[in-house]
Design an enzyme around this catalytic site. Sequence first.
Site, PDB file in Angstrom:
ATOM      1  N   ASP A  74       0.820  -1.213   0.000  1.00 46.13           N
ATOM      2  CA  ASP A  74       0.000   0.000   0.000  1.00 46.13           C
ATOM      3  C   ASP A  74       0.856   1.267   0.000  1.00 46.13           C
ATOM      4  OD1 ASP A  74       0.916  -0.532   2.564  1.00 46.13           O
ATOM      5  OD2 ASP A  74      -1.066  -0.909   3.390  1.00 46.13           O
ATOM      6  N   ASN A 143      -7.991  -2.186  14.068  1.00 45.64           N
ATOM      7  CA  ASN A 143      -9.376  -2.460  13.648  1.00 45.64           C
ATOM      8  C   ASN A 143      -9.474  -3.694  12.754  1.00 45.64           C
ATOM      9  OD1 ASN A 143      -8.238  -1.566  11.278  1.00 45.64           O
ATOM     10  ND2 ASN A 143      -9.667   0.110  10.926  1.00 45.64           N
ATOM     11  N   HIS A 145      -7.656  -4.265   9.979  1.00 41.76           N
ATOM     12  CA  HIS A 145      -7.319  -4.101   8.553  1.00 41.76           C
ATOM     13  C   HIS A 145      -6.042  -4.853   8.205  1.00 41.76           C
ATOM     14  CE1 HIS A 145      -4.889  -0.108   9.274  1.00 41.76           C
ATOM     15  NE2 HIS A 145      -4.049  -1.110   9.213  1.00 41.76           N
ATOM     16  N   GLU A 150      -9.899  -1.645   4.957  1.00 46.98           N
ATOM     17  CA  GLU A 150     -10.562  -1.295   6.207  1.00 46.98           C
ATOM     18  C   GLU A 150     -11.830  -2.136   6.400  1.00 46.98           C
ATOM     19  OE1 GLU A 150      -8.873   0.402   8.166  1.00 46.98           O
ATOM     20  OE2 GLU A 150      -8.372   2.413   7.492  1.00 46.98           O
TER      21      GLU A 150
HETATM   22  C1  F6R Z   1       1.348  -1.257   6.137  1.00 46.59           C
HETATM   23  C2  F6R Z   1       0.078  -1.993   6.217  1.00 46.59           C
HETATM   24  C3  F6R Z   1      -0.756  -1.950   7.450  1.00 46.59           C
HETATM   25  C4  F6R Z   1       0.057  -2.214   8.721  1.00 46.59           C
HETATM   26  C5  F6R Z   1      -0.838  -2.154   9.950  1.00 46.59           C
HETATM   27  C6  F6R Z   1      -0.047  -2.346  11.220  1.00 46.59           C
HETATM   28  O1  F6R Z   1       1.975  -1.442   4.886  1.00 46.59           O
HETATM   29  O2  F6R Z   1      -0.299  -2.597   5.265  1.00 46.59           O
HETATM   30  O3  F6R Z   1      -1.786  -2.901   7.341  1.00 46.59           O
HETATM   31  O4  F6R Z   1       0.668  -3.473   8.618  1.00 46.59           O
HETATM   32  O5  F6R Z   1      -1.488  -0.925  10.001  1.00 46.59           O
HETATM   33  O6  F6R Z   1       0.839  -1.265  11.389  1.00 46.59           O
HETATM   34  P1  F6R Z   1       1.935  -1.273  12.535  1.00 46.59           P
HETATM   35  O7  F6R Z   1       2.881  -2.385  12.225  1.00 46.59           O
HETATM   36  O8  F6R Z   1       2.603   0.076  12.445  1.00 46.59           O
HETATM   37  O9  F6R Z   1       1.213  -1.503  13.815  1.00 46.59           O
END
Ligand code: F6R
Length: 266
Positions: A74, A143, A145, A150
């Site tokens: 992403d 959440n 995701h 989302e």
């Molecule tokens: C980032 C991504 C997100 C993160 C998730 C957890 O490329 O795809 O899904 O993996 O938001 O983020 P952290 O590791 O910062 O808690």
Amino acid sequence: MTANTNHIMFYVFPTAQDIARFVSAQIHQLIVERDRLVLGLATGSTMKPVYAQFINEYQRHHPNLQHVHCFNLDEYIGLPAEHPQTYAAYMQEYLYTHMPFVQEQLYLPCGKDWPSQEECLGFSKQIQALGGIDLQLLGIGTNGHIGFNEPGTSFDQQTHVVALSEQTRRDNSRFFADKKEMPTHAVTLGLKDILGAKSIFLLATGEQKAQIMGQLQRGPVTEELPASILKKHPDTAILVDEAAAQELDPAQCKEGTVLLEKIEIY
Ligand code: F6R
């Protein structure tokens, strides 16, 4: 829909560093074994120890990387290209500047200008053209995701533009010195693309992930918890540290140390 936990196993490791050792070793093993390797990579704080360990191993053993392709999940939309919080900048800082990859091996969805649907689907097609993702690394949002899919995202989506939820914007604004810069939208690989990966590791570390991991383990497969679709994937392992495992049922978990003992590549 009903719960289906047949396919996924939760492995509990003592620390995040132990998870990093295991994941890094698995990637190195695939690099050595395969003629072509397509990796799906994530950003965020969970992945930092993994990439640090991966670089460390690389510097000791210098495997050939010419057959490796790296796709990111992403990217934020609307940040200037030179902004330090783009995921392109993250990948440079935490991985790519330390390795001899050439540009043609690295694929990131482009969020500089709002991508058209055709550009988004082009990203999914690039993955398919290389035979699909061999190993996808995922973090998880508080959440539920994965990527930036989302809650409420259709399981059938390919790469697409998303409006980030309030919860995600709150969580991720910790990375921005000026919170007002936190983007409202992003482009993400879809759940259909992610499910197309041959193997998946979902990593969750820290107590802030404990609640969502409990929900993921106990709950049904539902678009309200995007990571729950992984229960339908034939080869997914969930890797958690003890802090993130606090709300898991121990009877449905295995010890990650069992996996660590099997590591011996070089
Ligand atoms: C980032 C991504 C997100 C993160 C998730 C957890 O490329 O795809 O899904 O993996 O938001 O983020 P952290 O590791 O910062 O808690």
